[in-house]
Scaffold this motif. Sequence first.
Motif, PDB file in Angstrom:
ATOM      1  N   LYS A 212       0.836  -1.193   0.000  1.00  0.00           N
ATOM      2  CA  LYS A 212       0.000   0.000   0.000  1.00  0.00           C
ATOM      3  C   LYS A 212       0.872   1.244   0.000  1.00  0.00           C
ATOM      4  CE  LYS A 212      -3.772  -2.245   2.498  1.00  0.00           C
ATOM      5  NZ  LYS A 212      -4.634  -2.167   3.686  1.00  0.00           N
ATOM      6  N   GLY A 213       0.288   2.328  -0.432  1.00  0.00           N
ATOM      7  CA  GLY A 213       1.046   3.580  -0.492  1.00  0.00           C
ATOM      8  C   GLY A 213       0.681   4.540   0.614  1.00  0.00           C
ATOM      9  N   THR A 214      -0.113   4.069   1.603  1.00  0.00           N
ATOM     10  CA  THR A 214      -0.515   4.966   2.686  1.00  0.00           C
ATOM     11  C   THR A 214       0.022   4.449   3.990  1.00  0.00           C
ATOM     12  OG1 THR A 214      -2.573   3.734   2.968  1.00  0.00           O
ATOM     13  CG2 THR A 214      -2.639   5.630   1.513  1.00  0.00           C
ATOM     14  N   PRO A 215       0.256   5.282   4.964  1.00  0.00           N
ATOM     15  CA  PRO A 215       0.771   4.845   6.243  1.00  0.00           C
ATOM     16  C   PRO A 215      -0.216   3.932   6.936  1.00  0.00           C
ATOM     17  CG  PRO A 215       1.005   7.228   5.993  1.00  0.00           C
ATOM     18  CD  PRO A 215       0.167   6.743   4.889  1.00  0.00           C
ATOM     19  N   ALA A 216       0.327   3.049   7.754  1.00  0.00           N
ATOM     20  CA  ALA A 216      -0.519   2.117   8.479  1.00  0.00           C
ATOM     21  C   ALA A 216      -1.392   2.862   9.480  1.00  0.00           C
ATOM     22  CB  ALA A 216       0.331   1.084   9.202  1.00  0.00           C
ATOM     23  N   THR A 217      -0.852   3.931  10.096  1.00  0.00           N
ATOM     24  CA  THR A 217      -1.612   4.752  11.031  1.00  0.00           C
ATOM     25  C   THR A 217      -1.867   6.106  10.382  1.00  0.00           C
ATOM     26  OG1 THR A 217      -0.538   3.685  12.892  1.00  0.00           O
ATOM     27  CG2 THR A 217      -1.651   5.761  13.321  1.00  0.00           C
ATOM     28  N   SER A 218      -3.118   6.366  10.070  1.00  0.00           N
ATOM     29  CA  SER A 218      -3.448   7.613   9.375  1.00  0.00           C
ATOM     30  C   SER A 218      -3.504   8.767  10.365  1.00  0.00           C
ATOM     31  CB  SER A 218      -4.798   7.480   8.654  1.00  0.00           C
ATOM     32  OG  SER A 218      -5.824   7.221   9.594  1.00  0.00           O
ATOM     33  N   THR A 219      -3.038   9.942   9.938  1.00  0.00           N
ATOM     34  CA  THR A 219      -3.083  11.163  10.741  1.00  0.00           C
ATOM     35  C   THR A 219      -3.737  12.250   9.924  1.00  0.00           C
ATOM     36  OG1 THR A 219      -0.897  11.799   9.953  1.00  0.00           O
ATOM     37  CG2 THR A 219      -1.000  10.567  12.017  1.00  0.00           C
TER      38      THR A 219
ATOM     39  N   PHE B 106       8.560  21.951  -3.188  1.00  0.00           N
ATOM     40  CA  PHE B 106       9.058  20.647  -3.644  1.00  0.00           C
ATOM     41  C   PHE B 106       8.278  19.490  -3.025  1.00  0.00           C
ATOM     42  CE2 PHE B 106      12.883  23.225  -4.481  1.00  0.00           C
ATOM     43  CZ  PHE B 106      13.171  22.804  -5.770  1.00  0.00           C
ATOM     44  N   LEU B 107       7.503  19.744  -2.000  1.00  0.00           N
ATOM     45  CA  LEU B 107       6.741  18.677  -1.365  1.00  0.00           C
ATOM     46  C   LEU B 107       5.535  18.310  -2.218  1.00  0.00           C
ATOM     47  CD1 LEU B 107       6.734  19.819   2.383  1.00  0.00           C
ATOM     48  CD2 LEU B 107       8.302  18.236   1.237  1.00  0.00           C
ATOM     49  N   LYS B 108       5.256  17.019  -2.257  1.00  0.00           N
ATOM     50  CA  LYS B 108       4.102  16.534  -2.999  1.00  0.00           C
ATOM     51  C   LYS B 108       3.112  15.901  -2.036  1.00  0.00           C
ATOM     52  CE  LYS B 108       6.829  15.539  -7.155  1.00  0.00           C
ATOM     53  NZ  LYS B 108       7.245  14.503  -8.129  1.00  0.00           N
ATOM     54  N   PRO B 109       1.821  16.129  -2.229  1.00  0.00           N
ATOM     55  CA  PRO B 109       0.823  15.546  -1.330  1.00  0.00           C
ATOM     56  C   PRO B 109       0.966  14.027  -1.235  1.00  0.00           C
ATOM     57  CG  PRO B 109      -0.188  17.147  -2.801  1.00  0.00           C
ATOM     58  CD  PRO B 109       1.209  16.946  -3.302  1.00  0.00           C
ATOM     59  N   GLY B 110       0.971  13.523  -0.029  1.00  0.00           N
ATOM     60  CA  GLY B 110       1.059  12.087   0.176  1.00  0.00           C
ATOM     61  C   GLY B 110       2.451  11.518   0.100  1.00  0.00           C
ATOM     62  N   HIS B 111       3.481  12.365  -0.072  1.00  0.00           N
ATOM     63  CA  HIS B 111       4.858  11.872  -0.193  1.00  0.00           C
ATOM     64  C   HIS B 111       5.728  12.323   0.974  1.00  0.00           C
ATOM     65  CE1 HIS B 111       3.440  11.120  -4.257  1.00  0.00           C
ATOM     66  NE2 HIS B 111       4.527  10.371  -4.484  1.00  0.00           N
TER      67      HIS B 111
ATOM     68  N   TYR C 130      17.520  11.460  -0.715  1.00  0.00           N
ATOM     69  CA  TYR C 130      16.680  10.480  -1.402  1.00  0.00           C
ATOM     70  C   TYR C 130      15.932   9.671  -0.360  1.00  0.00           C
ATOM     71  CZ  TYR C 130      20.752   7.590  -0.259  1.00  0.00           C
ATOM     72  OH  TYR C 130      21.777   6.970   0.395  1.00  0.00           O
ATOM     73  N   ARG C 131      15.065   8.779  -0.841  1.00  0.00           N
ATOM     74  CA  ARG C 131      14.300   7.884   0.030  1.00  0.00           C
ATOM     75  C   ARG C 131      14.485   6.460  -0.470  1.00  0.00           C
ATOM     76  NH1 ARG C 131       8.202   9.128   0.091  1.00  0.00           N
ATOM     77  NH2 ARG C 131       8.788  10.625   1.719  1.00  0.00           N
ATOM     78  N   VAL C 132      14.621   5.540   0.473  1.00  0.00           N
ATOM     79  CA  VAL C 132      14.719   4.108   0.140  1.00  0.00           C
ATOM     80  C   VAL C 132      13.642   3.362   0.908  1.00  0.00           C
ATOM     81  CG1 VAL C 132      17.171   4.137  -0.427  1.00  0.00           C
ATOM     82  CG2 VAL C 132      16.471   3.770   1.933  1.00  0.00           C
ATOM     83  N   LYS C 133      13.128   2.301   0.302  1.00  0.00           N
ATOM     84  CA  LYS C 133      12.088   1.492   0.925  1.00  0.00           C
ATOM     85  C   LYS C 133      12.506   0.027   0.926  1.00  0.00           C
ATOM     86  CE  LYS C 133       8.060   4.318  -0.334  1.00  0.00           C
ATOM     87  NZ  LYS C 133       6.753   4.307  -1.042  1.00  0.00           N
TER      88      LYS C 133
END
Length: 351
Positions: A15-22, A57-62, A109-112
């Motif tokens: 999934k692309g959303t956090p497990a705990t939504s805020t 530079f920030l993108k919604p949901g990122h 950068y970001r790594v997953k």
Amino acid sequence: MAFTKLSVQTFGVGKGTPATSTPETDIWAVFRALRDTRSLFGLRPGHVQTLQAMLSFLKPGHGDTVFASNDEICRRVGGIDERTLRRHIDRFIELGFMKRHDSPNRKRYRVKSSEGQSISYGLSLAPLLARTSELIAAAQEMEKARRDRVFLRKQILTRLAQIDEADPENELTHQVRRVLRRKLSITEYRALLDELEAQCKQMSTAVDAPETLKLPANDGQTVRHHSKSKKEQKDLESGTDSETLPLRTLTTVCDQATSFAANSLRNWHDVESHARTLAPMMGIHESTFESAAKKIGSQKASCAIFIILQMSNRIRNLGAYFHSITLGRRETDFNPSLLLERLSRSEAATA
């Protein structure tokens, strides 16, 4: 090389959303709040422009981490040099609005992982978002204070205009205008307004109906005295063009002014000279008397001094009243001859 401790966010697998939504924070509302309160934190317009560029530079949901390089940020700001950018970033970190998460090679950068965990290397704006409530509350308070200052300043300017109309030479108005050149606090504005309102209240009574004297007489005499006092006051404000005034009548009826003369008043030159001496003692500025003399004539201005002093127990602000009947809206109605006649009759009736 020392590295800043990293925060690891866990995402749901696949999934692309956090497990705990805020609740999502309006980042631009936070930015506007910091922009409006920047003086509280010692920030300059350049700092605000840099932050605005970084937020873009920030993108919604990122997430809330800026991954853009310094070169990209500098270009988006408008071409500032990299040293200036670093100073701005260091200032935000010092204030607790930003945190630097450096990678081993200083890249952003970001790594997953395959399980959905992620590590972000870059400039985190999470501290800024965490202070959303604080910044918005501070911005609201500053806006309230700004509106209150504007409101108080308009009231002060209104009072100054009222005093200027009654007494252009009033020293208090000159002092207040000098103070208004500075940026004042609400407390200072209120103190000035209170002082001006007290002055206006005092001056407003100058054109009210005169206070009658308490005389040891029966009811009929008291009523008669009230009636004559009102007629005398109206003569300051209404009547026809004054005729040539007998010098003896003026000096006899206005014995209050005459009693202050060091020598006998033999001619109009003596009367005018004595009037100029009395004016400052009555709170009438020398320049105000000179302006009145030019406008209505020195004899008529001198008569006004003598008559007002004779009626001083019924006029609370002599200076304001003199200006009103010689330079103000009551100037055309001021009739010294008729008023002296009324004064003479009143004194004869109460003798």
